[in-house]
Structure formats: structure tokens, C-alpha cells
Design an enzyme around this catalytic site. Structure first.
Site, mmCIF file in Angstrom:
data_model
loop_
_atom_site.group_PDB
_atom_site.id
_atom_site.type_symbol
_atom_site.label_atom_id
_atom_site.label_comp_id
_atom_site.label_asym_id
_atom_site.label_seq_id
_atom_site.Cartn_x
_atom_site.Cartn_y
_atom_site.Cartn_z
ATOM 1 N N SER A 12 0.858 -1.173 0.059
ATOM 2 C CA SER A 12 -0.067 -0.010 0.071
ATOM 3 C C SER A 12 0.964 1.142 -0.071
ATOM 4 O O SER A 12 1.652 1.661 0.881
ATOM 5 C CB SER A 12 -0.770 0.072 1.197
ATOM 6 O OG SER A 12 -1.405 1.160 1.511
ATOM 7 N N HIS A 37 -1.006 -1.355 -4.261
ATOM 8 C CA HIS A 37 -2.019 -0.810 -4.191
ATOM 9 C C HIS A 37 -2.106 0.581 -3.731
ATOM 10 O O HIS A 37 -1.279 1.025 -3.029
ATOM 11 C CB HIS A 37 -2.342 -1.587 -2.510
ATOM 12 C CG HIS A 37 -3.825 -1.474 -1.834
ATOM 13 N ND1 HIS A 37 -4.853 -2.253 -2.119
ATOM 14 C CD2 HIS A 37 -4.151 -0.687 -1.013
ATOM 15 C CE1 HIS A 37 -5.645 -1.720 -1.559
ATOM 16 N NE2 HIS A 37 -5.559 -0.905 -0.661
ATOM 17 N N ASP A 39 -4.609 3.946 -2.315
ATOM 18 C CA ASP A 39 -5.750 4.148 -1.543
ATOM 19 C C ASP A 39 -6.210 5.582 -1.931
ATOM 20 O O ASP A 39 -5.475 6.463 -1.604
ATOM 21 C CB ASP A 39 -5.376 4.119 -0.030
ATOM 22 C CG ASP A 39 -5.197 2.692 0.371
ATOM 23 O OD1 ASP A 39 -6.004 1.909 0.194
ATOM 24 O OD2 ASP A 39 -3.950 2.300 0.824
ATOM 25 N N MET A 41 -9.185 8.180 -1.030
ATOM 26 C CA MET A 41 -9.931 8.756 -0.007
ATOM 27 C C MET A 41 -10.652 10.014 -0.364
ATOM 28 O O MET A 41 -9.771 11.109 -0.591
ATOM 29 C CB MET A 41 -9.227 8.564 1.468
ATOM 30 C CG MET A 41 -8.597 7.323 1.703
ATOM 31 S SD MET A 41 -7.933 7.148 3.325
ATOM 32 C CE MET A 41 -6.912 5.552 3.300
ATOM 33 N N HIS A 70 -7.939 0.897 -4.528
ATOM 34 C CA HIS A 70 -9.058 1.182 -3.536
ATOM 35 C C HIS A 70 -9.641 2.387 -3.357
ATOM 36 O O HIS A 70 -9.326 3.158 -2.745
ATOM 37 C CB HIS A 70 -8.443 0.411 -2.245
ATOM 38 C CG HIS A 70 -9.207 0.404 -1.048
ATOM 39 N ND1 HIS A 70 -8.646 0.169 0.188
ATOM 40 C CD2 HIS A 70 -10.533 0.188 -1.038
ATOM 41 C CE1 HIS A 70 -9.777 0.010 1.024
ATOM 42 N NE2 HIS A 70 -10.754 0.063 0.210
ATOM 43 N N MET A 72 -12.167 4.692 -1.723
ATOM 44 C CA MET A 72 -12.934 4.739 -0.271
ATOM 45 C C MET A 72 -13.530 6.290 -0.399
ATOM 46 O O MET A 72 -13.110 7.228 0.067
ATOM 47 C CB MET A 72 -11.837 5.052 0.790
ATOM 48 C CG MET A 72 -11.443 3.267 1.157
ATOM 49 S SD MET A 72 -10.080 3.299 2.268
ATOM 50 C CE MET A 72 -8.703 3.513 0.663
ATOM 51 N N MET A 141 -11.809 -5.917 4.522
ATOM 52 C CA MET A 141 -10.886 -4.981 5.404
ATOM 53 C C MET A 141 -10.873 -5.273 6.532
ATOM 54 O O MET A 141 -11.525 -6.057 7.556
ATOM 55 C CB MET A 141 -12.021 -3.706 5.482
ATOM 56 C CG MET A 141 -12.032 -2.901 4.094
ATOM 57 S SD MET A 141 -10.336 -2.393 3.210
ATOM 58 C CE MET A 141 -9.433 -1.758 4.552
ATOM 59 N N GLY A 146 -9.479 4.177 6.390
ATOM 60 C CA GLY A 146 -9.117 5.685 6.270
ATOM 61 C C GLY A 146 -7.658 5.753 6.772
ATOM 62 O O GLY A 146 -7.162 6.846 6.449
ATOM 63 N N GLY A 149 -1.371 1.682 9.216
ATOM 64 C CA GLY A 149 -0.878 1.760 10.558
ATOM 65 C C GLY A 149 -1.715 1.061 11.521
ATOM 66 O O GLY A 149 -1.244 1.327 12.743
ATOM 67 N N ASP A 179 -6.920 -6.227 3.412
ATOM 68 C CA ASP A 179 -6.340 -5.213 3.601
ATOM 69 C C ASP A 179 -6.418 -4.382 5.087
ATOM 70 O O ASP A 179 -7.534 -4.152 5.637
ATOM 71 C CB ASP A 179 -6.781 -4.032 2.733
ATOM 72 C CG ASP A 179 -6.409 -2.874 2.537
ATOM 73 O OD1 ASP A 179 -5.374 -2.582 2.975
ATOM 74 O OD2 ASP A 179 -6.960 -1.674 1.998
ATOM 75 N N GLY A 180 -5.402 -4.028 5.716
ATOM 76 C CA GLY A 180 -5.309 -3.537 6.915
ATOM 77 C C GLY A 180 -4.637 -4.318 8.192
ATOM 78 O O GLY A 180 -4.851 -5.417 8.488
ATOM 79 N N GLY A 201 1.123 -2.051 4.002
ATOM 80 C CA GLY A 201 1.577 -0.511 4.028
ATOM 81 C C GLY A 201 2.580 -0.402 5.021
ATOM 82 O O GLY A 201 3.939 -0.621 4.323
ATOM 83 N N SER A 202 2.443 -0.345 6.217
ATOM 84 C CA SER A 202 3.483 -0.281 7.540
ATOM 85 C C SER A 202 4.419 -1.237 7.498
ATOM 86 O O SER A 202 5.499 -1.215 7.516
ATOM 87 C CB SER A 202 2.909 0.292 8.628
ATOM 88 O OG SER A 202 1.345 -0.167 8.733
#
Ligand code: DX5
Ligand code: ZN
Length: 219
Positions: A12, A37, A39, A41, A70, A72, A141, A146, A149, A179-180, A201-202
Site C-alpha cells: 500500500s 495498492h 488508496d 479517500m 481501492h 474509499m 477490510m 481511513g 498503521g 487489507d489493513g 503498508g506499514s
């Protein structure tokens, strides 16, 4: 989509260094990423604001692997054409953000992209049972969308298992993505539960070298 034997890793970019985005893209590609990926938003569907088609098209200029985009955003049907033009290969929408999920998924495929849905933690699998023929990827999810991390929601593992069973029963070849909060600690259980693609991501951008981070998610 071709079902790889190994799990797909989709870093991500939300956790990348945006001042050197092109370099970050090449670095994760060289480190073994399968998809990228992205994101998007809108500050309404989720509290945060990120990027739009302009930045996606900039990423597309340097990317060699598929863009896993993705959305959102509320009423995502308004932007299907824009994200196709920007270079999205897979386009995920949230059923919670549209009154007409079936129509939007049809639009995504008409524009030649793979159609994905992303389900918020509280959203039941029933939200997609009747649109399975329109789907290429289902993304569970494992945090409330949103922000990068956040902590993984453990209770999403039984949801992944229930989705795998639903797909087996319906004999549909649809990818399961999560995801997440994905880390080397939970990746193995996710893969064993039937996940085909992991977004992280992180766990990647916060843990260089990227090749080692990606490898430790895969195994
Ligand atoms: C959350 C985003 C995720 C997020 C993942 O709203 O959809 O893609 O960037 O980041 P990590 O892996 O750090 O939870
Ligand atoms: Zn995401």
C-alpha cells in the site's frame, strides 16, 4: 485472473514516501511486489483525504505491475471512467458507498478493469452474495478504512474463512484479498484461511529492506 501458487503481495503506497513516489514504486517492484495498492479517500466515506486520478496516472507511468486501486469514496460510479483512464487495473469499490453496487461493478468490467469490492469490518458477506458473478476480487477490510498503521481486527479471520466457504460453494473463481494491519505475525494464518492477496503498508514501507519485508509476509 491467474491464480498464482504463492500469495500476491500488494504494497500500500499510502505508507510510502510521497516525496519520492516513483522511486518507492520501483523499489517495491524490485523487491518482489506483485501489485501496487493505491488508496483513494474522499474525506467523506472515510475521514482522511489522499490522492486522485492525477497521481494514479503518474504512478502508472513508472509502474510495471498492476495497479490495485481501492476507492474509499462516496458514489464511486462517478469516477470509474477517470480511474480507468488513469491506469487502474483492478478497481475496488465499497458496497457501503453506493446505492447500485451491481451497476457499478458492471461499469468497471465494461471499462476493461477487474472488478473488486472492499467490505468494511461490520459489513456482512450477504452484501455481495447476489453480485458474485460480477466480481473478480473480494477484499476483506481487516481494519476500519481511513488510515495506515492500524491494528489488525482478529475477528476478521472467521470472516475470511466464511468467504472462502461461500466461494467454494458457489464454485466461483474469485480472489480473496485482505487489507489493513497485515504483518508477518498474521500473514500465515490469513494465507491458511484462504487469502490469495495481502495488502500491506506499514509492514513493508516501515520495515526496510523491502525485499525482506515482502518475503516475510509470503512465508
Ligand atoms: C486503510 C487502507 C489500507 C492501508 C493499509 O484504509 O485501505 O490499504 O493503507 O496500511 P497498513 O498495512 O499499514 O494497515
Ligand atoms: Zn486499501
Amino acid at each position: 485472473m491467474n491464480r498464482h501458487k504463492a500469495v500476491i503481495i500488494s504494497p500500500s503506497l499510502l505508507s510510502a514516501d510521497f516525496s519520492r513516489l516513483g522511486q518507492e514504486v520501483s523499489d517495491v517492484e524490485n523487491a518482489g511486489a506483485d501489485w501496487l495498492h493505491v488508496d483513494v479517500m474522499d474525506g467523506i466515506f472515510v475521514p482522511n483525504l489522499t490522492i486522485g486520478p492525477l497521481v494514479v496516472s503518474a504512478i502508472k507511468k513508472v509502474a510495471r505491475i498492476p495497479l490495485d486501486v481501492h476507492l474509499m469514496i462516496m458514489d464511486p460510479g462517478r469516477y470509474v471512467a477517470d480511474f480507468q483512464a488513469a491506469g487502474a487495473d483492478i478497481l475496488h469499490v465499497h458496497p457501503e458507498a453506493t446505492q447500485h453496487l451491481h451497476r457499478v461493478l458492471g461499469q468497471i468490467r465494461e471499462y476493461g478493469m477487474k472488478a473488486g469490492v472492499a467490505l468494511n469490518p461490520a459489513t456482512s458477506l450477504e452484501a455481495i452474495r447476489h453480485v458474485l458473478p460480477e466480481l473478480d476480487v473480494i477484499m476483506i477490510m481487516t481494519v476500519n478504512p481511513g488510515f495506515a498503521g492500524q491494528a489488525f481486527i482478529e475477528n476478521m479471520i472467521p470472516k475470511v474463512v466464511a468467504l472462502r466457504d461461500m466461494l467454494r460453494e458457489s464454485r466461483r473463481d474469485i480472489f480473496i484479498e485482505v487489507d489493513g494491519g497485515v504483518t508477518p505475525h498474521n500473514a500465515r494464518r490469513l494465507i491458511e484461511s484462504g487469502v490469495n492477496a495481502l495488502v500491506a503498508g506499514s509492514a513493508i514501507f516501515g520495515h526496510p529492506p523491502y525485499a525482506d519485508a515482502i518475503e516475510s509476509l509470503r512465508h
